[in-house]
Scaffold this motif. Sequence first.
Motif, mmCIF file in Angstrom:
data_model
loop_
_atom_site.group_PDB
_atom_site.id
_atom_site.type_symbol
_atom_site.label_atom_id
_atom_site.label_comp_id
_atom_site.label_asym_id
_atom_site.label_seq_id
_atom_site.Cartn_x
_atom_site.Cartn_y
_atom_site.Cartn_z
ATOM 1 N N ILE A 113 -10.463 3.424 -12.564
ATOM 2 C CA ILE A 113 -10.162 4.797 -12.977
ATOM 3 C C ILE A 113 -8.956 5.336 -12.210
ATOM 4 O O ILE A 113 -8.714 4.987 -11.057
ATOM 5 C CB ILE A 113 -11.387 5.725 -12.854
ATOM 6 C CG1 ILE A 113 -11.812 5.911 -11.413
ATOM 7 C CG2 ILE A 113 -12.536 5.241 -13.703
ATOM 8 C CD1 ILE A 113 -12.839 7.024 -11.243
ATOM 9 N N LEU A 114 -8.193 6.179 -12.892
ATOM 10 C CA LEU A 114 -6.912 6.674 -12.390
ATOM 11 C C LEU A 114 -7.024 7.330 -11.023
ATOM 12 O O LEU A 114 -6.186 7.104 -10.148
ATOM 13 C CB LEU A 114 -6.309 7.647 -13.408
ATOM 14 C CG LEU A 114 -5.002 8.314 -13.001
ATOM 15 C CD1 LEU A 114 -3.911 7.262 -12.854
ATOM 16 C CD2 LEU A 114 -4.605 9.365 -14.014
ATOM 17 N N THR A 115 -8.039 8.137 -10.813
ATOM 18 C CA THR A 115 -8.148 8.857 -9.544
ATOM 19 C C THR A 115 -8.352 7.918 -8.356
ATOM 20 O O THR A 115 -7.936 8.226 -7.251
ATOM 21 C CB THR A 115 -9.290 9.889 -9.596
ATOM 22 O OG1 THR A 115 -10.478 9.236 -10.049
ATOM 23 C CG2 THR A 115 -8.936 11.041 -10.518
ATOM 24 N N ILE A 116 -8.974 6.774 -8.587
ATOM 25 C CA ILE A 116 -9.154 5.799 -7.511
ATOM 26 C C ILE A 116 -7.878 4.990 -7.315
ATOM 27 O O ILE A 116 -7.389 4.839 -6.199
ATOM 28 C CB ILE A 116 -10.358 4.889 -7.778
ATOM 29 C CG1 ILE A 116 -11.642 5.702 -7.602
ATOM 30 C CG2 ILE A 116 -10.351 3.671 -6.865
ATOM 31 C CD1 ILE A 116 -12.911 4.949 -7.890
ATOM 32 N N ARG A 117 -7.315 4.482 -8.392
ATOM 33 C CA ARG A 117 -6.117 3.645 -8.241
ATOM 34 C C ARG A 117 -4.942 4.425 -7.689
ATOM 35 O O ARG A 117 -4.071 3.852 -7.040
ATOM 36 C CB ARG A 117 -5.781 2.930 -9.535
ATOM 37 C CG ARG A 117 -5.294 3.780 -10.650
ATOM 38 C CD ARG A 117 -5.007 2.910 -11.883
ATOM 39 N NE ARG A 117 -4.423 3.676 -12.943
ATOM 40 C CZ ARG A 117 -4.857 3.686 -14.179
ATOM 41 N NH1 ARG A 117 -5.895 2.942 -14.522
ATOM 42 N NH2 ARG A 117 -4.257 4.413 -15.093
ATOM 43 N N SER A 118 -4.900 5.743 -7.888
ATOM 44 C CA SER A 118 -3.797 6.536 -7.351
ATOM 45 C C SER A 118 -3.894 6.715 -5.835
ATOM 46 O O SER A 118 -2.925 7.111 -5.197
ATOM 47 C CB SER A 118 -3.756 7.905 -8.032
ATOM 48 O OG SER A 118 -4.878 8.689 -7.653
ATOM 49 N N ARG A 119 -5.034 6.392 -5.279
ATOM 50 C CA ARG A 119 -5.228 6.543 -3.833
ATOM 51 C C ARG A 119 -5.237 5.213 -3.092
ATOM 52 O O ARG A 119 -5.553 5.152 -1.916
ATOM 53 C CB ARG A 119 -6.532 7.295 -3.576
ATOM 54 C CG ARG A 119 -6.403 8.761 -3.933
ATOM 55 C CD ARG A 119 -7.739 9.420 -4.153
ATOM 56 N NE ARG A 119 -7.601 10.838 -4.420
ATOM 57 C CZ ARG A 119 -7.297 11.359 -5.594
ATOM 58 N NH1 ARG A 119 -7.073 10.584 -6.624
ATOM 59 N NH2 ARG A 119 -7.207 12.665 -5.746
ATOM 60 N N ALA A 120 -4.911 4.137 -3.803
ATOM 61 C CA ALA A 120 -4.921 2.800 -3.195
ATOM 62 C C ALA A 120 -3.549 2.150 -3.355
ATOM 63 O O ALA A 120 -2.849 2.387 -4.347
ATOM 64 C CB ALA A 120 -5.989 1.936 -3.870
ATOM 65 N N ARG A 121 -3.208 1.321 -2.394
ATOM 66 C CA ARG A 121 -1.970 0.543 -2.489
ATOM 67 C C ARG A 121 -2.263 -0.707 -3.319
ATOM 68 O O ARG A 121 -3.205 -1.433 -3.042
ATOM 69 C CB ARG A 121 -1.484 0.164 -1.093
ATOM 70 C CG ARG A 121 -0.161 -0.543 -1.145
ATOM 71 C CD ARG A 121 0.498 -0.570 0.193
ATOM 72 N NE ARG A 121 1.716 -1.363 0.116
ATOM 73 C CZ ARG A 121 2.341 -1.823 1.153
ATOM 74 N NH1 ARG A 121 1.892 -1.555 2.367
ATOM 75 N NH2 ARG A 121 3.424 -2.539 1.014
ATOM 76 N N HIS A 122 -1.434 -0.950 -4.297
ATOM 77 C CA HIS A 122 -1.671 -2.014 -5.258
ATOM 78 C C HIS A 122 -1.055 -3.323 -4.793
ATOM 79 O O HIS A 122 0.106 -3.378 -4.406
ATOM 80 C CB HIS A 122 -1.078 -1.599 -6.608
ATOM 81 C CG HIS A 122 -1.362 -2.563 -7.701
ATOM 82 N ND1 HIS A 122 -0.517 -2.766 -8.738
ATOM 83 C CD2 HIS A 122 -2.413 -3.410 -7.917
ATOM 84 C CE1 HIS A 122 -1.013 -3.667 -9.563
ATOM 85 N NE2 HIS A 122 -2.156 -4.078 -9.083
ATOM 86 N N VAL A 123 -1.841 -4.397 -4.849
ATOM 87 C CA VAL A 123 -1.382 -5.753 -4.577
ATOM 88 C C VAL A 123 -1.673 -6.570 -5.835
ATOM 89 O O VAL A 123 -2.824 -6.788 -6.172
ATOM 90 C CB VAL A 123 -2.093 -6.379 -3.351
ATOM 91 C CG1 VAL A 123 -1.643 -7.814 -3.152
ATOM 92 C CG2 VAL A 123 -1.847 -5.548 -2.110
ATOM 93 N N ARG A 124 -0.615 -6.973 -6.515
ATOM 94 C CA ARG A 124 -0.764 -7.713 -7.768
ATOM 95 C C ARG A 124 -0.724 -9.204 -7.496
ATOM 96 O O ARG A 124 0.190 -9.713 -6.862
ATOM 97 C CB ARG A 124 0.354 -7.333 -8.734
ATOM 98 C CG ARG A 124 0.209 -7.927 -10.113
ATOM 99 C CD ARG A 124 1.363 -7.540 -11.038
ATOM 100 N NE ARG A 124 1.877 -6.199 -10.843
ATOM 101 C CZ ARG A 124 1.452 -5.106 -11.474
ATOM 102 N NH1 ARG A 124 0.469 -5.220 -12.352
ATOM 103 N NH2 ARG A 124 1.983 -3.927 -11.246
ATOM 104 N N LEU A 125 -1.747 -9.899 -7.963
ATOM 105 C CA LEU A 125 -1.803 -11.356 -7.840
ATOM 106 C C LEU A 125 -1.582 -11.974 -9.205
ATOM 107 O O LEU A 125 -1.842 -11.349 -10.226
ATOM 108 C CB LEU A 125 -3.165 -11.789 -7.283
ATOM 109 C CG LEU A 125 -3.572 -11.167 -5.938
ATOM 110 C CD1 LEU A 125 -4.978 -11.568 -5.580
ATOM 111 C CD2 LEU A 125 -2.607 -11.557 -4.848
ATOM 112 N N ARG A 126 -1.105 -13.202 -9.218
ATOM 113 C CA ARG A 126 -0.877 -13.892 -10.482
ATOM 114 C C ARG A 126 -1.658 -15.197 -10.459
ATOM 115 O O ARG A 126 -2.129 -15.624 -9.422
ATOM 116 C CB ARG A 126 0.607 -14.152 -10.684
ATOM 117 C CG ARG A 126 1.250 -14.910 -9.542
ATOM 118 C CD ARG A 126 2.760 -14.995 -9.718
ATOM 119 N NE ARG A 126 3.396 -15.609 -8.591
ATOM 120 C CZ ARG A 126 3.464 -16.919 -8.381
ATOM 121 N NH1 ARG A 126 2.925 -17.747 -9.232
ATOM 122 N NH2 ARG A 126 4.059 -17.403 -7.312
ATOM 123 N N THR A 127 -1.768 -15.806 -11.610
ATOM 124 C CA THR A 127 -2.448 -17.096 -11.671
ATOM 125 C C THR A 127 -1.583 -18.122 -10.948
ATOM 126 O O THR A 127 -0.406 -18.251 -11.271
ATOM 127 C CB THR A 127 -2.669 -17.538 -13.134
ATOM 128 O OG1 THR A 127 -3.409 -16.506 -13.795
ATOM 129 C CG2 THR A 127 -3.421 -18.845 -13.206
#
Length: 168
Positions: free
Chosen positions: A153-167
């Motif tokens: 949900i947007l309110t949670i993801r807006s408060r976290a630093r995103h780390v994108r992993l790939r296959t």
Amino acid sequence: MSVWGDVIGQEAAVATLTAAVADPARMTHAWLFTGPPGSGRSVAARAFAAALQCPAGGCGECRECRTSLEGTHADVEVVATEGLSIKVARMRELVELAALRPSVGRWRVIVVEDADRLTAYSDAPANALLKALEEPTPRTVWMLCAPSVEDVILTIRSRARHVRLRTP
């Protein structure tokens, strides 16, 4: 051997996480690990938890590293869903745990392996987590894992630093 040995094909993510371990200015209270199945979201989160506990930043050999990776460290809590969603009572327990200072480690770390299963209806687990993310406790780190950022949900993801992993 370091804690990052099992994080295969994720050089950019490992560089980001290693920098956060080494430099407190790059550290934050909440991280969102996303990637397709098989990308190693939970593996990366556990490795990061171990590196945060390790006096050497993730040597892979010390007691802090070993117990964090094995899931037996007193200050590292790993949560996986047992059903379709994470229960609100369980999330409230985790929020209470997050409010406590670390007992033996440098950080209190809470890894939520299925953050995409936090529902947003009234009195839901997502609302309980949101309170903890809005008013973070010093020395507590939340690590949320989900297939994609849109699954959280947007309110949670807006408060976290995103780390994108790939296959890998």
